[in-house]
Motif scaffolding. Structure first.
Motif, PDB file in Angstrom:
ATOM      1  N   ARG A 153       0.811  -1.215   0.000  1.00 12.01           N
ATOM      2  CA  ARG A 153       0.000   0.000   0.000  1.00 12.01           C
ATOM      3  C   ARG A 153       0.850   1.274   0.000  1.00 12.01           C
ATOM      4  O   ARG A 153       0.306   2.362  -0.113  1.00 12.01           O
ATOM      5  CB  ARG A 153      -0.916   0.014   1.231  1.00 12.01           C
ATOM      6  N   SER A 174       1.652   3.641  -5.180  1.00 10.79           N
ATOM      7  CA  SER A 174       0.550   2.982  -4.481  1.00 10.79           C
ATOM      8  C   SER A 174      -0.030   3.968  -3.477  1.00 10.79           C
ATOM      9  O   SER A 174       0.539   5.057  -3.253  1.00 10.79           O
ATOM     10  CB  SER A 174       1.019   1.708  -3.785  1.00 10.79           C
ATOM     11  N   VAL A 177      -4.590  -0.789  -3.089  1.00 11.89           N
ATOM     12  CA  VAL A 177      -3.386  -1.575  -3.358  1.00 11.89           C
ATOM     13  C   VAL A 177      -3.126  -1.544  -4.854  1.00 11.89           C
ATOM     14  O   VAL A 177      -3.953  -1.999  -5.644  1.00 11.89           O
ATOM     15  CB  VAL A 177      -3.533  -3.023  -2.859  1.00 11.89           C
TER      16      VAL A 177
END
Length: 255
Positions: A128, A236, A241
Motif C-alpha cells: 500500500r 501505491s 493496493v
C-alpha cells in the motif's frame, strides 16, 4: 817500605795514562738465569693476570649468595583481569565413542499436520506504500496479505520459500509513476529471471509480468528494484493496493 810500594803503583798508572792505554772499567755483576733454557721469565704483570685467569690453580673462588625466598615472599595479591583469549589451537584427534546415555522422556505431541500440505502452495500479497529506489538494488517488501497458504511467503523478508518442489506460476503487477522510470527484477534465489520495465511517461499505467518456474525445495522467489541513471519508482496508496505479487503451485514434483 809500604810508602815505596805505593809510589811505584802511582808511577805505573801515570805511565800507562801517558802511553794512551785504555782504562779498564770497573767490573759489573751480571744476572744469573734462575730458570731453565727452555723457560721464559715471567713478569709481575703476567703472573698477576694468571692469578685472575680461569685456571683453577690461580682463579679466585666465586661467592654465590643464597637467598631465602620464604623470608622475601609477600602476601598473595588479588586476581587480575581476565586476558584476551588466545589463538585457537589445532583440532585434536577424535576421541573414543562414549557410553550411551539414558533414554529421555517422551516429548509433547506436535501440531496436527494437513493431509494436503505437500500438494498445495499459494500466496497473494500487496503493498500500500509507494517506493522510490535509493540504492543500486533495493528489496521490495509487502505489507498486505491476501492469501498465504501454510505461510510459505515470509512477510518480513518479502520472499517466497519453496517447501514443495514442482512447477510454479508467478505474476507481478505494479502501477507506474508519472515521469519516472519503472524497473524491477523478478528474482530466483540471487539471479534475476524476469524484468518488469516501463519508460517514463506523463501518464501512469498498470504494468505486469508473469512466468512459470521449476523450483526445488529450499529455493526462494522475490522482487527487487534496479536503479540506473533515472529515478525509479512504483506508485501505491494507503487507501488502495496498486502493487500485487502472486504465486501458486501448478504441479508438484512428487504426487
Amino acid at each position: 817500605m809500604s810508602a815505596v810500594f805505593l809510589l811505584l803503583l802511582l808511577s805505573t798508572a801515570n805511565i800507562s795514562a801517558e802511553k794512551g792505554l785504555p782504562r779498564r772499567e770497573p767490573r759489573r755483576l751480571s744476572c744469573v738465569r734462575c730458570c731453565g733454557p727452555s723457560e721464559q721469565p715471567i713478569s709481575i704483570i703476567s703472573s698477576r693476570y694468571t692469578r685472575m685467569s680461569s685456571d683453577p690453580a690461580y682463579s679466585v673462588p666465586k661467592v654465590q649468595p643464597t637467598i631465602d625466598i620464604t623470608i622475601l615472599k609477600g602476601e598473595k595479591g588479588e586476581m587480575g583481569e581476565k586476558g584476551y583469549p588466545g589463538a585457537v589451537g589445532k583440532e585434536g584427534e577424535r576421541g573414543l565413542r562414549g557410553f550411551n546415555g539414558r533414554k529421555g522422556q517422551k516429548g509433547q505431541p506436535g501440531p496436527q499436520g494437513h493431509s494436503c500440505k505437500q500438494l498445495y502452495a499459494a500466496f497473494s500479497v500487496g503493498r500500500r506504500k509507494p517506493l522510490h529506489s535509493s540504492d543500486y538494488f533495493q528489496h521490495v517488501t509487502f505489507d498486505t496479505e491476501f492469501v498465504n497458504l501454510y505461510k510459505h511467503f515470509n512477510m518480513f523478508s518479502g520472499k517466497f520459500f519453496c517447501y514443495v518442489a514442482g512447477i510454479y506460476y508467478f505474476s507481478l503487477n505494479v502501477h507506474t509513476w508519472n515521469f519516472k522510470e519503472t524497473y524491477l527484477h523478478l528474482m530466483k534465489n540471487e539471479k534475476e529471471v524476469a524484468i518488469l520495465y516501463a519508460q517514463p511517461s506523463d501518464r501512469s499505467i498498470m504494468q505486469s509480468q508473469s512466468l512459470m518456474l521449476d523450483l526445488q525445495e529450499g529455493e526462494e522467489v522475490w522482487v527487487r528494484m534496479f536503479k540506473r541513471e533515472r529515478e525509479n519508482a512504483i506508485y501505491s496508496e494507503e487507501s488502495d493496493v496498486y502493487i500485487i505479487f502472486n504465486g501458486h503451485l501448478i504441479k508438484p514434483a512428487i504426487e
